[in-house]
Write a protein that holds these residues in place. Sequence first.
Motif, mmCIF file in Angstrom:
data_model
loop_
_atom_site.group_PDB
_atom_site.id
_atom_site.type_symbol
_atom_site.label_atom_id
_atom_site.label_comp_id
_atom_site.label_asym_id
_atom_site.label_seq_id
_atom_site.Cartn_x
_atom_site.Cartn_y
_atom_site.Cartn_z
ATOM 1 N N LYS A 220 0.803 -1.216 0.000
ATOM 2 C CA LYS A 220 0.000 0.000 0.000
ATOM 3 C C LYS A 220 0.841 1.274 0.000
ATOM 4 O O LYS A 220 0.418 2.290 -0.564
ATOM 5 N N PHE A 221 2.014 1.229 0.637
ATOM 6 C CA PHE A 221 2.802 2.463 0.709
ATOM 7 C C PHE A 221 3.320 2.881 -0.670
ATOM 8 O O PHE A 221 3.735 4.038 -0.859
ATOM 9 N N LEU A 222 3.291 1.968 -1.644
ATOM 10 C CA LEU A 222 3.718 2.304 -3.005
ATOM 11 C C LEU A 222 2.568 2.767 -3.893
ATOM 12 O O LEU A 222 2.794 3.254 -4.998
ATOM 13 N N HIS A 223 1.331 2.602 -3.418
ATOM 14 C CA HIS A 223 0.176 2.928 -4.258
ATOM 15 C C HIS A 223 0.146 4.379 -4.747
ATOM 16 O O HIS A 223 -0.106 4.620 -5.931
ATOM 17 N N PRO A 224 0.403 5.379 -3.868
ATOM 18 C CA PRO A 224 0.391 6.761 -4.380
ATOM 19 C C PRO A 224 1.418 6.995 -5.485
ATOM 20 O O PRO A 224 1.132 7.692 -6.471
ATOM 21 N N LEU A 225 2.593 6.410 -5.332
ATOM 22 C CA LEU A 225 3.644 6.570 -6.346
ATOM 23 C C LEU A 225 3.228 5.904 -7.652
ATOM 24 O O LEU A 225 3.343 6.495 -8.738
#
Length: 420
Positions: A220-225
């Motif tokens: 999830k921490f990569l989703h915005p990128l």
Amino acid sequence: MDFSPYTIGITALVAFLAYKYVNARIQRSKLDAIPTSGPNGIFSSYVTVWRYLLHARTLIEEGCQQHPGTAFKIPTLFGWNVVLNGRDMFEELKRASEGDLSILEMFEDLVHLKYTMSPVIHRNPYHLDVIRTTLTRNIGARFDDVRDEIQAAFSEYIPPQDDWVEPSNIIKTIQNIVVRTSNRFFVGLPLCRNEDWCDLNLKFTINVMVNGSLIGFFPKFLHPLLGRIITNRKSSLRRAVRHLTPILNERFAMEREYGRDWPDKPNDLISWLIDSCAQNGEDWQKGSYEDLTLRVIATNFVAIHTTSQTFTQALFHLAANPQVVEPLREEIKTTVEREGGWSKVAMVQMRLLDSFMKESQRRVGVGAIGTARIAQKDYRFTNGVVIPAGTKVGVATYHFHHDESKYPSPFEFKPTRSGS
């Protein structure tokens, strides 16, 4: 201490794996009371994950046979899914509130709307209320326009021929017909026949599905990128705004001059969205064209994908069962003559057509699991099964639709099954 990039990388990887392991243990402990289809150990469950990726329908059917009338869980790449295998539980699921078992959160988890469309869509999906109310109520009033566009689109994409014609890409052909017909209802003429507008909505629909699935494969921490890198939602929105700006300019100019109910006001999605915002006390004459445009292409997304698949499967079943063609034609001809022409009322009277479409959807369906939700808080069914907060839950729809006690000879296509 050694702070080389290699050491930092290894440490980060170990920490991430440890976090995933602890999280998996916590999630699994919450679901211990629900039986599992297949191995359920922290590591052995990945055997079941692999089976689910390749043979989901078989795995779920095994679970249904092992755990009749209740619920069971299956491991997936992204956590545990609970599958309901009881009709009473299915009815409870349908009655559950959005605050308990959320379809919007499930849809967000599936296609990651905040990254593939817009964060605003997820935060305030007011267009869904417009679809459920005003749009649905106006189907009868706009029936003639929709029928006219169906005839025009078929004449262009599947013109009448004396001999059999095999389309090079049937799903693409049906999508072209569906996007034109839907947009006759949504935005009217002439935009519904604009090639760039139709191409934009078709590609936007496909991109949301593909990019949403791709984003879901990453933490999830990569989703915005990833949302910024792999999606083209902003360029698609700008392209759509260029098409709708002249229409919106005219609508707001007429409203300023004559009021909300100005003469010959179009009865379409654009008007319904503007009216909805006005009823909520928002000054949309100073509002965002981008937001209104976003709601129109989001509604296209909802309409195009499911309608195209359903229609294509119905055509396949019609081709595979030519014996039903003449009875369908006769029913349609007789009903239209009796009701004085094509209308929503006439369509309701076409029992064989209704049965044929229902049987087509029953036989194929949209997947092994349907009516999916995400628990917003711990939810207890009346039989005692508890779905922990954050857990995905769905119904074994393929199993239900092929239950021999309800559908005799369930793997046989019977066009008159629902009408008999």
